[in-house]
Motif scaffolding. Structure first.
Motif, PDB file in Angstrom:
ATOM      1  N   ALA A  10      -4.725 -75.068  38.178  1.00 17.26           N
ATOM      2  CA  ALA A  10      -5.877 -74.374  38.752  1.00 17.26           C
ATOM      3  C   ALA A  10      -6.349 -75.099  40.007  1.00 17.26           C
ATOM      4  O   ALA A  10      -6.107 -76.298  40.173  1.00 17.26           O
ATOM      5  N   VAL A  15      -4.431 -71.886  35.140  1.00 17.00           N
ATOM      6  CA  VAL A  15      -4.581 -70.480  35.516  1.00 17.00           C
ATOM      7  C   VAL A  15      -3.379 -69.716  34.990  1.00 17.00           C
ATOM      8  O   VAL A  15      -2.247 -70.230  34.989  1.00 17.00           O
ATOM      9  N   LEU A  29      -8.695 -68.113  33.774  1.00 17.99           N
ATOM     10  CA  LEU A  29      -8.586 -69.540  33.534  1.00 17.99           C
ATOM     11  C   LEU A  29      -8.114 -69.763  32.098  1.00 17.99           C
ATOM     12  O   LEU A  29      -8.327 -68.907  31.233  1.00 17.99           O
TER      13      LEU A  29
END
Length: 604
Positions: A77, A94, A113
């Motif tokens: 992420a 992610v 997420l």
């Protein structure tokens, strides 16, 4: 004293269309309350799932176990961690869902997420503000509906609580999404002291920080304040809670007098002082105008925070009446009426679903009479749908009507034999009736129907333990623990696995490693220390065992098992007098402890 709610200086909202203002419904989410969790059914790449609708989440999120269950690939992420309650957080990844099905629409290539804890409501993640906040949002949880609404530019100065004709409407100024870091944030007053609040459907219950409580003159050492367990956010840390009397809570022109609030020992909540959770949302109908930076609400009746007070006042008929659509500039996207080609069965199913959602919302507010009335009607309208039977069974069991609950669960499982929630609820009922054989049969059936990463395996381990099926209980934790490395319940799961292995006298070094991890995460837990004391006892490390039992008893001086274990360890160390004193004290507290311990080969 029951809370008194006063409506101060509120105004009656005009009709939905004023001047040139019009609104378009973008989507309508059908929400079922699972306790205090607003749940929405979705599909993830074609597979059914449940998400918690979480207005307090800046972005939609799945647990790591969910990503594995649905074979979703992960990538790093752009942020390292997501910070939650009290500053605790979790590392995140992610993933991209190719097709997210929600409210009859397929959203392609949507990012989520991945990280954090799951809930115990059967959900696999949360639906956050990247979906909820891109337009205006109406929250009508009492009737099981959340609507995403796009207002016209002419609505900037119009009170958009379109449903309120003669009702008083409260108004709260809220920060822009950018200022609030994609949360819905306004202000309220506790005992006349200004507090910054986040409107958070995913919070489980409304909570005020301890620091803000002190500013408002609330002190947890007051005799009227009660301890109320612990809570956690997106990360792994737990925080002590209290329930405290409050003279006044005021927001948007509405004041609640002589009520109670939950206090949590956290330094802050995303730079705010309070979460207004689903208890507040259930007792109000709320319109969040991101265009105007205002929040409008009307009071539904019944309790706002104290959910054991008077039940919700509306009836099933008024629930249906109040789900009227806003006036719209696109008539093809709104309205509950079916087309002439729709079958009567489809219309009945739609009505049954609305009644189910209304009934489960009533149950969340402890209005069980209303809940049973709505769910009974849903069962009549859609007798082949096992979900409504399961939901009604849960209400029967909550109201101490086990025979009726058992009949509904049997009927639901005839319709859908691999229904895991119904199997687990019936297993729990069997255990309460001391029928371990029937309980294990249901648990085994659920075990076959669930993915290996399922959140339910945590509670299944406990159920197998109650049925004295210890190897099966360990197997559930063996599946759950590696799939949930960031879950707040991980230390509890590790300590439980340590205990189960210790009772069996098997794999003791691995058991001690589990207990060490649990104690390291929560060193003051008397239960984790007790479990480690017993594994040390079985490994012959009597001095360490006594040390852990001492620490456990310091936190809980009347723990019979800790006294009994310490007595045995002292006996091994030839401290006969002290040992017998501990054993006698344990037997006095729990007369059956000698026989119970002997079942597992734990003897003085």
């Amino acid at each position: 004293m029951r809370p008194i709610l006063a409506l101060l200086g509120l105004f009656a909202a005009p009709a939905a269309v004023l001047a040139n203002c019009s609104v378009t419904k973008v989507a309508e989410l059908h929400v079922t309350m699972g306790g205090y969790r607003p749940l929405v059914s979705v599909t993830i790449n074609g597979a059914d799932a449940l998400l918690v609708v979480d207005s307090g989440a800046f972005y939609s999120m799945l647990s790591k176990a969910t990503a594995a269950q649905f074979n979703l690939s992960l990538r790093h992420a752009p942020i390292d961690r997501v910070i939650g309650l009290g500053g605790d957080g979790t590392s995140v990844y992610v993933t991209t869902i190719k097709e997210l099905g929600i409210s009859g629409t397929i959203i392609p290539n949507i990012e989520f997420l991945v990280g954090g804890s799951e809930t115990d409501s059967g959900s696999v993640g949360v639906l956050g503000q990247n979906i909820l906040g891109f337009v205006d949002t109406e929250y009508d949880l009492a009737h099981g509906v959340i609507r995403l609404i796009r207002p016209s530019s002419d609505c900037r100065k119009v009170a958009t609580a379109y449903w309120a004709h003669e009702q008083a409407v409260g108004v709260v100024d809220i920060e822009s999404m950018a200022e609030a870091r994609y949360h819905t944030i306004g202000t309220a007053q506790v005992n006349g002291v200004k507090v910054r609040v986040i409107f958070d459907t995913g919070a489980g219950v409304s909570v005020l920080t301890l620091r803000a409580a002190k500013r408002a003159g609330i002190h947890i050492d007051d005799p009227a304040v009660q301890r109320a367990g612990a809570s956690h956010g997106v990360g792994t840390a737990y925080y002590q809670n209290w329930i405290a009397p409050v003279a006044s809570f005021a927001i948007g022109g509405e004041e609640i007098r002589n009520t109670k609030l939950r206090i949590a020992d956290v330094p802050s909540i995303m730079d705010a002082d309070m979460l207004l959770g689903p208890d507040f949302f259930l007792s109000h109908r709320i319109y969040v105008s991101n265009q105007q930076h205002k929040l409008y609400f009307t009071y539904n009746g019944g309790p706002v925070f104290n959910l054991t007070a008077a039940p919700m006042a509306t009836t099933a008929k008024t629930a249906a009446d109040q789900t009227a659509e806003p006036a719209t500039s696109d008539s093809t996207t709104t309205g509950d009426s079916t087309t002439s080609g729709d079958s009567a069965a489809t219309a009945a199913a739609a009505d049954a679903d609305a009644l189910s959602r209304s009934g489960m919302a009533a149950a969340s507010r402890r209005d069980y009479e209303r809940a049973l009335a709505d769910l009974t009607q849903a069962c009549k309208l859609a007798p082949q749908d096992p979900r409504y039977l399961y939901e009604r069974a849960s209400i029967y069991l909550a109201t101490h009507k086990p025979e009726l609950g058992a009949a509904d669960l049997d009927a639901a499982l005839l319709l859908k034999p691999d229904y895991p929630e119904a199997l687990l609820l019936r297993a729990d009922l069997h255990l309460s009736r001391k029928d371990a054989t029937a309980a294990v049969a249901d648990l085994d059936a659920a075990d076959k129907s669930l993915p290996k990463e399922s959140e339910y395996r945590f509670s299944m381990a406990y159920a197998y333990d109650r049925a004295r099926q210890l190897p099966a209980a360990v197997r559930q934790l063996d599946l759950w623990i590696p799939a949930h490395p960031q879950d707040a319940k991980l230390p509890q799961a590790q300590s439980n696995r340590c205990w189960l292995k210790t009772l069996q006298g098997q794999d003791l070094e691995a058991a001690r490693a589990d207990c060490n991890s649990a104690v390291s995460a929560a060193s003051k837990s008397s239960v984790y220390l007790l479990h480690r004391g017993f594994v040390d006892l079985r490994l012959g490390d009597y001095k360490k065992s006594v040390s852990d039992f001492d620490a456990s008893l310091k936190a809980n001086p009347k723990a019979a098992w800790a006294l009994y274990g310490r007595g045995i360890a002292k006996m091994r160390l030839s401290k006969t007098t002290d040992a017998q004193s501990d054993i006698d004290a344990a037997v006095a507290l729990y007369p059956g402890i000698t026989a119970d311990a002997a079942q597992f080969g734990i003897n003085p």
